[in-house]
Scaffold this active site. Structure first.
Site, PDB file in Angstrom:
ATOM      1  N   ASP A  77     -39.821 105.575   9.043  1.00  0.00           N
ATOM      2  CA  ASP A  77     -38.515 106.162   9.362  1.00  0.00           C
ATOM      3  C   ASP A  77     -37.505 105.025   9.454  1.00  0.00           C
ATOM      4  O   ASP A  77     -37.685 104.079  10.232  1.00  0.00           O
ATOM      5  CB  ASP A  77     -38.597 106.923  10.689  1.00  0.00           C
ATOM      6  CG  ASP A  77     -37.478 107.933  10.852  1.00  0.00           C
ATOM      7  OD1 ASP A  77     -36.538 107.911  10.034  1.00  0.00           O
ATOM      8  OD2 ASP A  77     -37.539 108.733  11.798  1.00  0.00           O
ATOM      9  N   ASP A  79     -34.269 109.279   4.360  1.00  0.00           N
ATOM     10  CA  ASP A  79     -34.554 108.084   5.162  1.00  0.00           C
ATOM     11  C   ASP A  79     -35.923 108.089   5.831  1.00  0.00           C
ATOM     12  O   ASP A  79     -36.167 107.317   6.761  1.00  0.00           O
ATOM     13  CB  ASP A  79     -33.466 107.888   6.221  1.00  0.00           C
ATOM     14  CG  ASP A  79     -33.404 109.036   7.221  1.00  0.00           C
ATOM     15  OD1 ASP A  79     -34.035 110.077   6.974  1.00  0.00           O
ATOM     16  OD2 ASP A  79     -32.717 108.887   8.254  1.00  0.00           O
ATOM     17  N   GLU A  80     -36.830 108.942   5.376  1.00  0.00           N
ATOM     18  CA  GLU A  80     -38.175 108.914   5.939  1.00  0.00           C
ATOM     19  C   GLU A  80     -39.180 109.357   4.888  1.00  0.00           C
ATOM     20  O   GLU A  80     -38.866 110.104   3.964  1.00  0.00           O
ATOM     21  CB  GLU A  80     -38.279 109.800   7.183  1.00  0.00           C
ATOM     22  CG  GLU A  80     -38.016 111.259   6.942  1.00  0.00           C
ATOM     23  CD  GLU A  80     -38.235 112.106   8.197  1.00  0.00           C
ATOM     24  OE1 GLU A  80     -39.217 111.833   8.930  1.00  0.00           O
ATOM     25  OE2 GLU A  80     -37.429 113.023   8.436  1.00  0.00           O
TER      26      GLU A  80
END
Length: 401
Positions: free
Chosen positions: A9, A105-106
């Site tokens: 993350d 974003d992860e």
């Protein structure tokens, strides 16, 4: 082979990208989602410096200003975030081909087969963190465990810029002291019910008699909750890259009854959506019109197409009928949005009737998209959306292309 799953993350991703682009922002309370003077909108990302004041994602900008008046407010630029995400994915795919991007974003990685090559869990994590830092300048948090569920919780616990490892057989002990709200999928209502039952930690949930839970949740849900609290999950890393949906929406500076303006804005959001759809090589079988009225009642109107489409004209014609339904309520409009779902890769299967027209539209849109890629989206738009002006500045722009 022992199953080892990573959840990575990126820390305060949008804000961190802006800091890399402008190092003078480092260490300052940075709030992404809108300018300081914007009257509407919500926070997309807040730097950790801003979070110390209580600012968090999805918070109204007006509240963020009150909590952190000294904050630096920015609308953000999705193109920069997308490019950084692509670089990160490329790094992850050098470790294992089993990469599932959960969002921009992860990601989840199945690194079961990469253990020897990189020296085990810690070696893999150190390699990923070092490569991302070297190539993008961005910090991240990594957790590794036997399954996606525990790794997801682990990365939340390890933030920011952390590393968490949970060995096989340690899942239940790792989760036990955590609050039930830390369990993915346990919403506020579920947590309220659990707390009324005297269950406040995952350890208590894992050990509770199933019969106690069944009275409030039913057998299937009760068993599912308890298994997850024990750290049991068999969900595989899904490398399928097809997005589930594409959507764009915006809140107006002031609630409005001016449907001309609403429809111009909708045309612009539709063009953005369709451009992203084609860029991903997808087509959609359903379009949704989202309308939020001044009293915050939100309604969604949907149309399903006989076949998937990536053609603006087809979607816009469907939206015209949906807009008529939305107008049925004489109330001011606060928010307008469009969503595309039931996505699949473009099969280029022309319908029996109108096939030639659709082929012509596909060629036109292919050329239009090429111009947009080269010169920018604003250089080529429909006449209706141009009614908003050349450089569109929405009150609450979605951080997207």
């Amino acid at each position: 082979m022992e199953r080892r799953i990573i959840h990575i993350d990126m820390d305060a991703f949008f804000a961190a990208v802006e800091v890399v682009r402008d190092p003078s922002l480092r260490g300052k309370p940075l709030i992404i989602g809108g300018n300081k003077e914007d009257s509407r909108g919500v926070v997309s990302t807040a730097s950790y410096e801003a979070r110390k004041f209580g600012v968090h994602s999805a918070m109204p900008l007006s509240q963020a200003r009150k909590l952190c008046p000294q904050g630096i407010f920015m609308r953000g630029n999705f193109a920069h975030y997308r490019d950084a995400s692509r670089k990160i994915r490329a790094i992850l795919e050098t470790v294992t081909p089993l990469v599932q991007m959960a969002s921009i974003d992860e990601a989840y990685l199945d690194v079961s087969g990469s253990q020897r090559l990189f020296g085990g869990d810690e070696g893999i994590a150190q390699h990923i963190k070092a490569e991302i830092k070297a190539q993008t300048g961005l910090p991240c948090t990594i957790a590794v465990s036997p399954n996606k569920l525990v790794s997801k919780i682990g990365s939340d616990e390890g933030k920011p810029n952390g590393y968490v490892r949970v060995g096989a057989g340690e899942e239940r002990a790792f989760l036990a002291p955590l609050a039930v709200r830390k369990l993915p999928g346990a919403g506020p209502r579920t947590c309220q019910i659990l707390e009324r039952l005297g269950i406040v930690t995952l350890g208590q949930l894992a050990a509770a008699p199933v019969t106690l839970l069944e009275g409030s949740f039913g057998h299937q849900t009760a068993v599912g909750l308890q298994r997850r609290a024990q750290g049991i999950s068999t969900s595989a890393v899904d490398v399928e890259r097809t997005a589930k949906s594409i959507s764009r929406e915006t809140t107006f500076p002031e609630d409005t009854l001016e449907w001309g303006q609403v429809e111009q804005t909708l045309a612009y959001l539709t063009e953005r959506c369709m451009f992203s759809l084609r860029e991903a090589g997808l087509e959609a079988k359903r379009v949704n019109l989202k309308v939020r009225y001044s009293d915050f009642e939100t309604k969604t109107f949907a149309h399903t197409f006989p076949e998937g489409t990536a053609i603006d004209r087809v979607v816009i014609e469907a939206l015209q009928d949906l807009v008529k339904k939305a107008k049925g309520r004489r109330a001011r409009i606060r928010l307008i949005g469009i969503g595309l779902d039931q996505l699949r890769y473009n099969q280029h299967q022309m319908p029996l009737f109108g096939g030639k027209a659709n082929e012509n539209w596909e060629r036109v849109l292919e050329q239009a998209d090429a111009v947009r890629e080269k010169h920018g989206f604003q250089y080529l738009r429909s006449g209706k959306s141009l009614g908003l002006g050349r450089d569109v500045k929405l009150a609450t722009p979605s951080l997207s292309r």
